[in-house]
Design an enzyme around this catalytic site. Structure first.
Site, PDB file in Angstrom:
ATOM      1  CD  GLU A 101      -1.909  -2.129   1.222  1.00 21.12           C
ATOM      2  OE1 GLU A 101      -1.134  -2.658   1.679  1.00 21.12           O
ATOM      3  OE2 GLU A 101      -3.184  -3.032   0.752  1.00 21.12           O
ATOM      4  CG  HIS A 170      -9.918  -6.793   8.499  1.00 21.89           C
ATOM      5  ND1 HIS A 170      -9.104  -7.343   9.575  1.00 21.89           N
ATOM      6  CD2 HIS A 170      -9.353  -6.808   7.421  1.00 21.89           C
ATOM      7  CE1 HIS A 170      -8.117  -7.760   9.133  1.00 21.89           C
ATOM      8  NE2 HIS A 170      -8.162  -7.625   7.671  1.00 21.89           N
TER       9      HIS A 170
END
Lengths: 376, 390
Positions: A101, A170
């Site tokens: 990322e 998450h």
């Protein structure tokens, strides 16, 4: 029907609805949404397909627009948002990245500096924490630091906030974090029109824009107006939408919470308790305070709803801005925030149920706040 | 246009590399060119051939290189003085001693190519087209600054120079992205992303290497190894100090970064490599800064004064080029002194111009947060009454 009987009939309906909500909140919201909309053409689209259309249309219209992220190409998207795009546009414009990322976000930002219009997908916004330096220090601040010499027409997108049963790492909502950064624009769509219009607006916007989607909304269908189906349809960034007009109390929400807020509003209306006005923020930054203030002046009461943590959140910001505005003098009761709970999201379903607000919580809070009156 | 001497050299150097670019620098007649032989230890290669030690370059180009380095040094010395006079605030990282890297790089590239680096950026900003006045004015936080006074030392940009970046290592993926854009647009241009020995261990650097190699980006990664990451010597930060090999699957070249001609040769080689479709390349420039990490660092607590003095006396890039200019009778001592003087005058004048420039208008506080015409309706100041309406 006598008033007593009417009340009895009315009392039974919420029970059924509550049962439906508990068993299948997703279906309930969808049914509600169907009723909330006035679609003449009968065309419906899932949020996922709306996002897909937005990407397809913008990539067709402008060759500089490209998509990169994990699994966006050959896998057709981790959540199938980019389905079919690789087939249509080819590997030059739909790029599968390694799981890096920090690197691919930086690469995307650099390519925007050099004139391209990247759409940088994060599989979920949780993973963007690895890349947040590039989003904030490279993308958001560079136009200012360069005295206007460098531009960054990038769109960052992905699912934000709670999914179901994915636990603490998450499930975080990042609206407050990105919403605080000057130089960014931040949008948070609820339904399909929002999703399509805001993503298109984001891609066309010459500034860095953060698009906070919601995984649980991807599969929900909403009616699409004729205008929304057009390839030039955009939703203005920075403008909230009044999803339901009302007179007694204002509910401000964003993303999935809008559905719950609407459900609570209809519930309370049916119970004869109040007429609530529901505002769908659509944009976190800039925040459409004008619409909120106007509504509060009318209803005199305000409840904010969000999925994110309570401290330093979107609701906190709205409270502060209302306090500092002329709307303060119109409040009959303090503003109340309905938020995610101040805990890392647990996995067990019974515990997770306490982590995020739903229709029941919102309805309860509204009823309570209706009983308050300043000076009473 | 080319002498027979050059043609035979070309045959000799057939195995080594001679760029169209070095050929193109021969703007004038053959008599104006020189052949210079670089020192044997100028290059060390990793999974690639080293460039030729024979440099063909025009006399004009050599003089330009000299002038650039001298001016750059003057500019950095002026910055040093302005900082000590408290006219420059915050961070100020000078490149005194490292001039050969920025100058040698620029002479091997064109305006089509791109450069991005970290915060030791004044020299690169100058070489990439910024006026000395605009650089000094930026350091002083004035209107005439290249970023309107809003960025400061670490945030200077020109159309083909992307800064000037404050976060160590972040510029490397950005640079890979700029290279990506060149390939995407079909531009035959190279993008040079510079970082230091200190930044070389950043994860995002390796993430950039990976994507550059995977997607065959026209990216050259350049480690400016000046032996110290702030106060930490390279061998205390890096398990592997062969920075030119750190690209693993990316070939690399170690270069004597104190020799402007070695830098020039290596950069020309790297540009050709990457633009011809061979993917990325890594360069390690062995260089040295005389000053501390920044103006807040004396630079003597983690290295000896003897070391600094040794580098100044034996490896100075300006002195090195000066010796060559004299050796090859390119210019005389007097002409050289004239260049030195002219540089001093130019920089002094720029200092005055920069000082004369006013501070930015208060209205600039609120501008350029978003692109003009696509902003937000309001911005909040320090308190509710300080609201700005656009």
């Amino acid at each position: 029907m006598s008033s007593i009987l009417k009340k009895a009939a009315v009392v039974s309906i919420p029970t059924v609805r509550q049962a439906l909500l508990r068993s299948n909140p997703v279906l309930a919201t969808s049914l509600l949404a169907k009723r909330a909309y006035n679609s003449k053409n009968g065309v419906e689209m899932t949020v996922r397909d709306a996002l897909n259309s937005a990407l397809e249309e913008e990539m067709t219209a402008d060759e500089k627009v490209y998509l990169l992220g994990e699994e966006v190409g050959q896998y057709n998207g981790a959540y199938k948002v980019s389905k079919g795009l690789l087939d249509k546009f080819g590997p030059k414009r739909v790029i599968d990245t390694p799981i890096t990322e920090s690197g691919f976000c930086g690469l995307a930002v650099g390519s925007a500096f050099a004139g391209l219009k990247p759409v940088c997908e994060f599989m979920t916004w949780n993973f963007a924490m690895q890349a947040i330096d590039q989003i904030v220090n490279s993308a958001a601040k560079t136009h200012y630091m360069s005295g206007g010499n460098v531009n960054c027409p990038i769109t960052f997108r992905g699912p934000n906030g709670a999914a179901a049963g994915v636990a603490a790492q998450h499930s975080q909502c990042f609206a407050a974090w990105y919403g605080s950064v000057p130089g960014l624009k931040v949008v948070s769509p609820w339904n399909s029109e929002d999703a399509k219009g805001l993503l298109k607006a984001a891609i066309r916007d010459p500034n860095p824009v953060v698009v906070l989607e919601n995984e649980l909304m991807y599969g929900i269908s909403f009616p699409m107006s004729e205008a929304a189906l057009s390839k030039d349809f955009v939703v203005e960034i920075g403008k909230a939408k009044i999803e339901k007009a009302g007179t007694d109390i204002t509910i401000v929400a964003h993303s999935r919470s809008v559905g719950f807020a609407l459900e609570a509003a209809y519930l309370l209306e049916k119970e004869g308790i109040c007429s609530a006005e529901v505002i769908n923020l659509r944009s976190i930054r800039p925040l459409d305070t004008e619409t909120i203030i106007k509504s509060v002046k009318k209803t005199n009461r305000l409840v904010t709803v969000e999925g994110g943590w309570p401290q330093y959140g979107v609701g906190s910001e709205i409270c502060a801005q209302i306090m500092e505005s002329e709307a303060f003098d119109h409040l009959d009761a303090p503003v109340v925030r309905v938020t995610g709970a101040d805990v890392p999201t647990p996995y067990a379903q019974n515990l997770e149920a306490f982590a995020f607000p739903d229709t029941e919580v919102i309805a309860r809070v509204i009823k309570r706040t209706l009983t308050k009156k300043i000076g009473a | 246009m080319f002498s027979t001497q050059k043609i035979s050299l070309a045959k000799v150097a057939a195995k080594a590399f001679i760029t169209p670019l070095t050929v193109r620098t021969f703007a004038s007649s053959a008599a104006r060119n020189v052949s210079i032989n670089l020192h044997k230890g100028s290059f060390e290669s990793y999974n690639c051939d080293a460039p030729s030690l024979d440099v063909e370059i025009s006399k004009d180009e050599l003089v330009r290189m000299y002038k650039s380095m001298v001016t750059m040094r003057r500019m950095e010395m002026a910055s040093d003085g302005l900082y000590k006079a408290k006219l420059i605030r915050g961070f100020c990282h000078l490149c005194t001693g490292q001039e050969a890297v920025a100058v040698g790089m620029e002479t091997a590239l064109t305006a089509e190519d791109n450069i991005i680096t970290a915060y030791r950026c004044h020299g690169f900003t100058y070489m990439r087209g910024a006026s000395i006045t605009s650089i000094l004015a930026e350091l002083l936080g004035r209107k005439a600054g290249i970023s309107g006074g809003k960025g400061g030392s670490m945030h200077m940009f020109t159309p083909n120079f992307f800064g000037g970046n404050g976060i160590v290592g972040a510029q490397v993926p950005l640079g890979a992205g700029i290279a990506f854009a060149q390939k995407y647009k079909g531009h035959k241009a190279a993008t040079f992303s510079l970082y230091g020995d200190g930044a070389s261990n950043q994860g995002q650097v390796f993430e950039a290497y990976n994507m550059a190699k995977l997607w065959e980006l026209p990216a050259v990664f350049v480690c400016e190894n000046n032996r110290y990451g702030m106060g930490t010597a390279a061998n205390r930060s890096s398990a592997n100090t062969s920075y030119f090999k750190r690209g693993d699957y990316i070939p690399g070249l170690r270069v004597n970064g104190m020799d402007v001609l070695a830098v020039h040769q290596a950069v020309a080689y790297a540009k050709e490599w990457t633009v011809s479709g061979k993917g990325p390349l890594l360069l390690e420039m062995e260089t040295y800064r005389y000053g501390g990490h920044s103006m807040s660092d004396p630079g003597t607590t983690y290295r000896t004064r003897e070391e600094i003095q040794h580098m100044r006396s034996n490896n100075d890039p300006i002195t090195g080029l000066k010796q060559r200019l004299l050796e090859f009778n390119i210019i005389t001592e007097d002409e050289m002194k004239a260049i030195d003087k002219a540089a001093r005058v130019e920089v002094d004048q720029a200092v005055e111009e920069a000082k004369a420039s006013g501070e930015p208008d208060i209205s600039e506080f609120w501008t350029q947060i978003y692109q003009k015409g696509s902003g937000v309706p309001t911005a909040r100041g320090r308190e509710p009454e300080e609201f700005h309406h656009y």
